[in-house]
Design an enzyme around this catalytic site. Structure first.
Site, PDB file in Angstrom:
ATOM      1  N   CYS A  69       0.542  -1.254   0.118  1.00 27.16           N
ATOM      2  CA  CYS A  69      -0.167  -0.046  -0.033  1.00 27.16           C
ATOM      3  C   CYS A  69       0.613   1.584   0.185  1.00 27.16           C
ATOM      4  CB  CYS A  69      -0.937  -0.204   1.351  1.00 27.16           C
ATOM      5  SG  CYS A  69      -1.647   1.310   1.828  1.00 27.16           S
ATOM      6  N   CYS A  72      -0.026   3.900   2.706  1.00 29.20           N
ATOM      7  CA  CYS A  72       0.090   3.519   4.084  1.00 29.20           C
ATOM      8  C   CYS A  72       1.994   3.552   3.996  1.00 29.20           C
ATOM      9  CB  CYS A  72       0.419   1.676   3.955  1.00 29.20           C
ATOM     10  SG  CYS A  72      -1.166   1.242   4.145  1.00 29.20           S
TER      11      CYS A  72
END
Length: 150
Positions: A69, A72
């Site tokens: 991600c 993230c």
């Protein structure tokens, strides 16, 4: 009478009991002798998450993330900065790619998602990446809402 707090060691996961007045004194774990409040995110998994979420008498902020991600990865340094700025709040990370049961248990639908737990209960959640200042404000607002101070 001094209130005693339970703190789960971020290193060995032992539960420590100490007077609340000692929180500001950089207490160490009675078992492994490492710092209990080290200002770094703790990696949680299916084996230790329940203990950290329900047995810590300090608030716990969990970042649900995954290695693939992009947002993230961008938020990770900010999460670490917020952890360093708020050492009396436990910051933790759960990798939803490897800990799929925890992602399901907490109904994680998008990542990154932050959840603030106080006394083992979810107080608030936020999906999407934030910078360190916004993470700190978000945590402080949640603690205020829960009747706690940071």
């Amino acid at each position: 009478m001094t209130t005693a707090l339970h703190l789960v060691c971020p290193h060995c996961h032992a539960i420590n009991r100490l007077p609340a007045t000692r929180l500001g004194e950089a207490p160490n774990c009675g078992q492994c002798h490492q710092p209990l409040l080290h200002g770094q995110p703790v990696a949680l998994n299916v084996d230790n998450a329940e203990r950290h979420l329900t047995r810590n008498d300090i608030p716990v902020v969990v970042d649900f993330w995954a290695p693939w991600c992009g947002p993230c990865q961008m938020m990770a340094p900010a999460f670490t900065q917020a952890a360093a700025a708020m050492p009396q709040v436990r910051f933790a990370k759960i990798d939803t790619q490897t800990e799929t049961t925890l992602g399901q248990r907490f109904n994680i639908r998008s990542i990154p998602t932050l959840i603030l737990f106080v006394n083992g209960r979810e107080v608030q959640r936020q999906a999407g990446a934030m910078d360190a200042a916004n993470i700190q404000r978000w945590v402080a607002a949640g603690l205020h809402k829960a009747g706690r101070s940071s």
